[in-house]
Design an enzyme around this catalytic site. Structure first.
Site, short mmCIF file in Angstrom:
data_model
loop_
_atom_site.label_atom_id
_atom_site.label_comp_id
_atom_site.label_asym_id
_atom_site.label_seq_id
_atom_site.Cartn_x
_atom_site.Cartn_y
_atom_site.Cartn_z
N GLU A 30 3.59 59.75 9.88
CA GLU A 30 4.11 59.31 11.19
C GLU A 30 5.12 60.35 11.69
O GLU A 30 5.89 60.89 10.89
CB GLU A 30 4.83 57.96 11.00
CG GLU A 30 5.58 57.44 12.21
CD GLU A 30 6.46 56.23 11.86
OE1 GLU A 30 7.02 56.17 10.75
OE2 GLU A 30 6.59 55.34 12.73
N ASN B 85 4.84 55.90 20.08
CA ASN B 85 4.74 56.44 18.72
C ASN B 85 3.24 56.46 18.41
O ASN B 85 2.62 55.41 18.22
CB ASN B 85 5.50 55.52 17.76
CG ASN B 85 5.60 56.08 16.36
OD1 ASN B 85 4.82 56.96 15.98
ND2 ASN B 85 6.54 55.58 15.59
N1 CDT Z 1 8.88 53.89 10.69
C1 CDT Z 1 8.84 52.60 10.35
O1 CDT Z 1 8.17 51.80 10.98
N2 CDT Z 1 9.61 52.25 9.31
C2 CDT Z 1 9.80 50.87 8.94
C3 CDT Z 1 11.17 50.73 8.38
C4 CDT Z 1 11.64 49.40 8.58
S1 CDT Z 1 13.34 49.36 8.72
C5 CDT Z 1 13.62 49.08 10.37
C6 CDT Z 1 8.79 50.36 7.92
O2 CDT Z 1 8.31 49.23 8.11
O3 CDT Z 1 8.52 51.01 6.93
#
Ligand code: CDT
Length: 329
Positions: free
Chosen positions: A56, A116
């Site tokens: 990502e 995104n």
């Molecule tokens: N990038 C992303 O979506 N990361 C989230 C982190 C969660 S904390 C707000 C994930 O679900 O891995």
């Protein structure tokens, strides 16, 4: 004595790779990230990979950790076009090596909308599938209680493309391809919408901190990787598909991302797993025919699903308290 039926299917082999990236610091330009990605593509070529998945927001640091009052000042994190001058060498390398790839990036549309996004690109450079992240975690405004900000809701709109699956030729054979991005992997709805389109390969990239930064309760650090793998493995098993799940890893701008990229088969087994928190390529050979067993037996949706009982999943967002028991059944 129980005799298992012989497996008479033709093998549909595809060599899959996750190209995990180590940290990309805020001060580093896209040329640094693209150079590293090209080296990973070279390795992928040496190891016979036909599909490579990058993480990502693979071209920059995970910038939603940084608060910016005026979004116009954040424009430099976004791509207005793909390929651009800076990303063109990646597309050229994929063409040279004959590798299809999945790339996550921040998209700014000509109308000024921000997503995104991930694309799946054939070696020819043709974009066959675009996906815009649906489940945006975090918050929109600066949150003083958090150890580290997670401002995806500020920087992006929820994706508007749904969870499309497309059958497209990869390395000379048709494959049912779908994508999701990071937090989406935790939502069974996302997997099932693709399962209902007979997805065979789910490609996803992620940036996940090693610690829960919300500071609203204790979460044991060792559970962070467990929850990620649990979500991906169950998504594959329950929807009879393969997944390539690729992390950004290591200490980025002082904040740790946990890595642990994996390739998973339709039984939910991990076929390959990254062991470093740096740039690393993991490879596994997939027999796409293995998607059929689950689809014809325990997860034969046409025979066994009961959508008349699933109304809440589509109609309701938040949970509601259950009815109070008043005695009796
Ligand atoms: N990038 C992303 O979506 N990361 C989230 C982190 C969660 S904390 C707000 C994930 O679900 O891995």
């Amino acid at each position: 004595m129980y005799v298992q039926a012989k497996d008479t299917r033709m093998t549909r082999s595809l060599v899959l790779a996750a190209a995990q990236l180590g940290p990309i610091q805020k001060a580093e330009g896209r040329d640094v990230a693209v150079g590293r990605m090209i080296r990973l593509l070279e390795k992928a070529h040496q190891r016979g990979a036909q599909v490579v998945v990058f993480p990502e927001l693979a071209l920059t640091t995970f910038f939603p950790r940084w608060y910016e009052e005026d979004l116009a000042n954040a424009d430099h994190w976004y791509e207005a076009a793909l390929p651009s001058n800076e990303t063109a060498p990646l597309f050229e390398a994929a063409r040279k090596y004959g590798i299809a790839f999945h790339l996550g990036y921040a998209e700014k549309t000509p109308e000024g909308r921000r997503f995104n996004t991930a694309v799946f690109v054939l070696p020819s450079g043709e974009i066959v599938l675009k996906y815009r992240k649906v489940h945006l975690p975090g918050h929109k405004e600066f949150d003083p209680i958090r150890h580290v900000q997670h401002l995806e809701k500020r920087y992006f709109e929820p994706g508007d493309l749904g969870f499309p699956v497309i059958r497209a030729p990869v390395a000379g054979q048709p494959v049912n391809l779908g994508m999701m991005i990071c937090n989406d992997r935790r939502w069974p709805e996302a997997w099932r919408v693709m399962g209902l389109q007979q997805v065979e390969l789910v490609m996803l990239g992620y940036n996940t901190p090693s610690l829960n930064m919300e500071n609203r309760g204790f979460e044991a650090p060792h559970l962070r990787v467990f929850h990620s793998h649990l979500s991906i493995q169950s998504g594959c098993y329950q929807n009879s598909c393969f997944a390539i799940a690729t992390a950004k890893a290591g200490t980025e701008d002082g904040h740790e991302l946990f890595g642990h990229s994996i390739i998973v088969n339709p039984q939910g087994e991990i076929m390959a797993q990254a062991t470093s928190w740096d740039d690393e390529l993991i490879v596994a050979e997939a027999d796409l025919g293995k998607c059929e067993l689950g689809r014809k037996t325990i997860f034969d949706f046409a025979r066994h699903r009961r959508p008349e009982h699933y109304g809440r999943i589509a109609d309701q967002v938040g949970s509601v308290p259950p009815a109070e028991w008043k005695g009796g059944a």
